[in-house]
Design a protein around this motif. Structure first.
Motif: not given
Length: 664
Positions: A634-640
């Motif tokens: 989730g953090d990675l998707l939010r970051f990208t």
């Protein structure tokens, strides 16, 4: 009409249990609890004897009362129903009467308990009676199993009654767990019975097995052995006997109820109830006999050196139960129940007598700190003496008739080469004779150490010694009288050429169903109609021999433990055979062996499952790990997905770097 309402007998006890739980919650006065606790069992006793009176005055051997359909699945139907036949009639007769005496005794014994504890005690005691009565009155294995589990629950509650004491709580847990091991075998036996016969009703199952022995012989072996696994747990036989000596942690009246009127007799009851299976299976019958005979001698040796008066009686119970199974194993099923009845009288008297002693000695149970109590407690002494004569097998006392019949049947089985195991049965007869010698010795050792000689507990305590109150001495007197004369219901009239004297033999005869076909021979050769194959002269020699070994045990005990120098005599076991004495005093280290071989590996496996399987694999990897993976994703998707080109470029760079590291 009582006979049409058998449910009323156990229901009255259940009502008393529920009422006392409520009374305990509201802290009702002890007088009210006493009336409910003792009165409910008294009413159940009256109802039981009213039903027995009507039953004896009719011509029907079996009365079955179905109340409702409990389980219905396909072709299988199991009713909630009760049954009164000769076997259940004998059982409820002494269970209710002896149970009532123990309840009355408890009023005096538990007088110092708090109001809430007093009500809780009688609630559990009433519930125990309900479960046992349901067990013996059930008309099928499923209803019996409910009572079977009920007495197991009640033993846990009452053995661990003083739950604030760690060792009492541990003893209750030990009894509960060990019994669950045996109960697993019993439960499997119920399922196998359903699979083979399509029913668990006694009238259906046993009649079919008796009518078609060749067809059901193999199933009889399987079911008989599985039922016996349950009996071994409930009636404390090798290897599941270890819970019973620790059951002394509960109040003494509880010990009397467990040992004399309820739980431990359940195993003997089910073997006798399922006698058709055992008569069809030489393997199952031999197993019952061997386990019973070995347990009788094994427990008797441990009882030789115990110093706790209740522990002596506990190992005595294990030994006497071994006698009962030995009787069943040689085909003497009626004699097994006869010994159950006589044992109920003298063992209840012995336990209540020990409770009277403990009550007078301010909780002291070590016989080395007693002595001389005969002068201070004459009623307790004489009733304890009568019960000791009965268990030792002295002529005309209750235990003499039943114990001698068991030994005679074992000898006859050896002489008749029952099922081709003549030598084995002869060996079991020898073990029974040796156990009789040891029984007389350790019981008179307990009598002499407790009541004879001088008091060894100190002058100050001696001044406070006194006889117990009437609520305790009255049951002792009744049980002492029954210990003296109770055996006459099984008087062996054949020894005196007088027929018709053996009342219990004739009364229980319908319980032993005749077998059809070739199976009518073999195990049937030692059925319930006398010591077949023995001449009158041989029977008299057996009687004289068993009396002789009992007298020998008494004489040896008198020499060792009576007199001013008795406890310092150089010929005592501890001084002559120190290792053997230590071996017996530590009970062959069976508990320690179980702890090292069984309990420790199971505990280590449980710790492994907890730390590795539960904490590491399930919690860390699957639960916490999956949550972390979801959170990281989730953090990675939010970051990208912020729309910032700089973040996209950084993400691609990091991915390339990670891929390079992995490839390198």
């Amino acid at each position: 009409m009582i006979l049409g309402s058998l449910w009323l007998i156990p229901a009255l006890c259940l009502a008393g249990a529920l009422a006392n739980l409520v009374l305990g919650a509201v802290r009702a006065p002890k007088a009210v609890v006493t009336v409910v606790g003792v009165g409910s069992v008294g009413a159940a006793t009256v109802a039981a004897y009213a039903a027995l009176w009507q039953y004896l005055h009719q011509s029907i051997d079996v009365v079955v009362e179905p109340y409702f359909t409990w389980i219905s699945a396909g072709s299988i139907t199991i009713d909630a129903s009760l049954q009164l036949d000769p076997l259940s009639a004998v059982m409820i007769a002494f269970v209710t009467f002896v149970g009532l005496l123990i309840h009355l005794y408890s009023v005096g014994y538990m007088h110092g308990e708090s109001d809430r504890g007093y009500a809780r005690y009688f609630a559990y005691l009433n519930l125990f009676m309900f479960a046992m009565l349901l067990l013996v009155l059930g008309s099928n294995l499923v209803v019996l199993f409910v009572g079977w589990e009920g007495v197991g629950l009640c033993s846990y509650l009452l053995i661990g009654f003083y739950y604030t004491k760690k060792w009492c709580a541990a003893a209750g847990s030990k009894a509960f767990i060990v019994n669950r091991i045996g109960d697993l075998g019993f439960l499997i036996a119920v399922f196998v019975t359903l699979a083979v016969f399509g029913s668990t009703e006694y009238s259906t199952v046993f009649a079919a097995a008796a009518a078609h022995p060749e067809q059901f012989a193999a199933a009889a072996t399987v079911i008989g052995l599985l039922l016996f696994v349950g009996a071994v747990g409930k009636s404390a036989q090798i290897p599941l006997y270890v819970w019973l000596p620790d059951a002394m942690a509960g109040p003494t009246p509880v010990s009397a109820l467990i040992h004399a009127a309820t739980m431990v007799t359940a195993g003997v009851y089910i073997v006798v109830r399922a006698n058709v299976f055992y008569r069809l299976s030489p393997t199952a019958m031999l197993t019952v006999a061997v386990v019973g005979g070995v347990t009788a001698i094994f427990a008797a040796t441990i009882g030789l050196v115990q110093n706790d008066i209740k522990k002596v009686l506990a190992y005595s119970t294990v030994s006497q139960l071994g006698y009962m199974f030995l009787a069943a194993g040689v085909g003497a099923f009626v004699i097994a129940i006869f010994h159950v009845v006589t044992h109920a009288f003298f063992k209840a008297c012995l336990f209540l007598g020990s409770g009277s002693v403990i009550h007078a000695c301010d909780g002291e149970q070590d016989m080395r700190k007693m002595g001389g109590l005969r002068r201070h407690m004459p009623i307790t002494y004489w009733t304890f003496f009568a019960a000791t004569l009965a268990i030792a097998g002295i002529p005309l006392f209750a235990g003499f008739f039943s114990k001698d019949e068991i030994l005679a049947r074992a000898f006859a089985a050896g002489e008749g080469d029952l099922n081709g195991f003549g030598n084995v049965y002869t060996g079991l007869w020898v073990l029974g004779m040796v156990a009789a010698l040891l029984t007389a010795f350790y019981m008179f050792r307990a009598l002499y150490m407790t009541f004879r000689g001088n008091y060894r507990g100190g002058e100050e305590k001696e001044h406070h010694l006194h006889e117990s109150p009437r609520t305790m001495t009255l049951p002792l007197i009744v049980l002492g009288i029954l210990s003296a004369i109770g055996g006459f219901v099984g008087f062996p009239g054949q020894l005196f050429h007088v027929s018709g004297l053996n009342l219990i033999d004739r009364f229980l005869e319908p319980v032993i169903l005749p077998l059809g076909g070739a199976a009518a021979h073999g195990a049937e050769a030692v059925a319930e109609h006398g010591s077949h194959g023995l001449t009158l002269g041989v029977e008299w020699l057996l009687v004289l021999g068993s009396v002789a070994v009992a007298v020998a045990g008494i004489v040896i005990a008198r020499r060792f433990y009576l007199g001013p120098e008795a406890f310092n005599a150089p010929h005592r076991l501890a001084q002559r055979l120190p290792f053997f004495h230590k071996l017996l005093l530590n009970k062959y280290w069976i508990d320690e062996i179980y702890g090292a071989v069984v309990i420790a590996p199971i505990r280590q496996f449980a710790v492994f499952c907890w730390q590795v399987v539960d904490n590491l694999i399930i919690d860390t990897i699957f639960v916490n790990g999956s949550a972390f993976a979801v959170e990281l994703t989730g953090d990675l998707l939010r970051f990208t997905t912020t729309g910032n080109v700089r973040n996209y470029a950084m993400t691609v760079a990091l991915a390339v770097l990670a891929l390079a590291v992995l490839l390198w």
